[in-house]
Design a protein around this motif. Structure first.
Motif, PDB file in Angstrom:
ATOM      1  N   SER A 152      39.601  45.557  34.313  1.00  0.00           N
ATOM      2  CA  SER A 152      40.469  44.352  34.507  1.00  0.00           C
ATOM      3  C   SER A 152      38.974  42.773  34.252  1.00  0.00           C
ATOM      4  CB  SER A 152      40.908  44.544  35.538  1.00  0.00           C
ATOM      5  OG  SER A 152      41.768  45.631  36.160  1.00  0.00           O
ATOM      6  N   VAL A 153      40.142  42.237  34.090  1.00  0.00           N
ATOM      7  CA  VAL A 153      39.477  40.916  33.658  1.00  0.00           C
ATOM      8  C   VAL A 153      40.923  40.116  34.021  1.00  0.00           C
ATOM      9  CG1 VAL A 153      39.232  39.206  31.831  1.00  0.00           C
ATOM     10  CG2 VAL A 153      38.822  42.132  31.599  1.00  0.00           C
ATOM     11  N   LEU A 154      39.566  39.488  35.288  1.00  0.00           N
ATOM     12  CA  LEU A 154      40.982  38.564  35.917  1.00  0.00           C
ATOM     13  C   LEU A 154      40.194  36.757  34.879  1.00  0.00           C
ATOM     14  CD1 LEU A 154      39.557  39.219  39.372  1.00  0.00           C
ATOM     15  CD2 LEU A 154      41.434  40.037  38.667  1.00  0.00           C
ATOM     16  N   SER A 155      41.876  36.469  35.212  1.00  0.00           N
ATOM     17  CA  SER A 155      41.878  34.552  34.685  1.00  0.00           C
ATOM     18  C   SER A 155      41.086  33.775  35.317  1.00  0.00           C
ATOM     19  CB  SER A 155      43.426  34.581  34.736  1.00  0.00           C
ATOM     20  OG  SER A 155      44.100  34.299  35.858  1.00  0.00           O
ATOM     21  N   SER A 156      40.588  33.118  34.969  1.00  0.00           N
ATOM     22  CA  SER A 156      40.189  32.205  35.850  1.00  0.00           C
ATOM     23  C   SER A 156      41.128  30.527  35.765  1.00  0.00           C
ATOM     24  CB  SER A 156      38.547  31.813  35.219  1.00  0.00           C
ATOM     25  OG  SER A 156      38.990  31.196  33.929  1.00  0.00           O
ATOM     26  N   TYR A 157      40.633  29.269  36.546  1.00  0.00           N
ATOM     27  CA  TYR A 157      41.620  28.624  37.041  1.00  0.00           C
ATOM     28  C   TYR A 157      40.895  27.519  36.960  1.00  0.00           C
ATOM     29  CZ  TYR A 157      44.412  24.934  39.048  1.00  0.00           C
ATOM     30  OH  TYR A 157      45.426  23.972  39.134  1.00  0.00           O
TER      31      TYR A 157
END
Length: 160
Positions: A152-157
């Motif tokens: 899984s690739v998680l988003s960044s903010y």
């Protein structure tokens, strides 16, 4: 920016899985009227891609043979009230999410046609054929296709 680790690739992170559930008139009931049931568990974190119903041999029960396919939340969520005696499901026909035919359940609509359904928890998909009257023939194959990602690739903010 989200990205995969050095040696990961999107291609290898998805593992498609297929299970075939076979329901026949001579399962435990031996052709008697009643409910024939088959089920399998789809693992947590999976995306259901399709639930197909294959009519190998039409059911010939005295009065009716009606198929539903669903899960614990809605026992006919995928297919509902499918007449397996050459009405809604004819010999060698395949019902699937993107094929108009049969009777689609609440999870699938004509508007979306193809439906992919994510489930964060394991779920049991169950098919039930209810027959009224003695049965001497009938074979239905239910094929469930799902994918379970291993990466899984998680988003960044970043606040702006």
């Amino acid at each position: 920016m989200a990205k995969l680790e050095k040696y990961q690739s999107y291609k290898s992170s998805w593992h498609p899985n297929v299970v075939e559930m076979v329901m026949t008139f001579d399962d435990d009931g031996g052709g008697a009227a009643g409910v024939y049931t088959v089920s399998c568990v789809i693992p947590a974190g999976s995306y259901i891609q399709d639930v197909q119903v294959h009519a190998d041999t039409l059911w010939d029960s005295g009065t009716s043979a009606t198929l539903i396919v669903g899960d614990a939340d809605d026992d006919n969520g995928f297919y509902t009230g499918v007449n397996a005696k050459d009405t809604d499901l004819v010999a060698n026909e395949v019902l699937r999410f993107d094929h108009e035919g049969g009777k689609l359940g609440a999870y699938i609509t004509v508007d979306n046609g193809v439906m992919t359904q994510y489930s964060s928890s394991a779920r049991t998909i169950t098919a039930k054929m209810t027959t009224v009257g003695a049965t001497t023939a009938g074979v239905t194959r239910i094929v469930i296709i799902w994918a379970k990602p291993t990466d899984s690739v998680l988003s960044s903010y970043v606040a702006s």
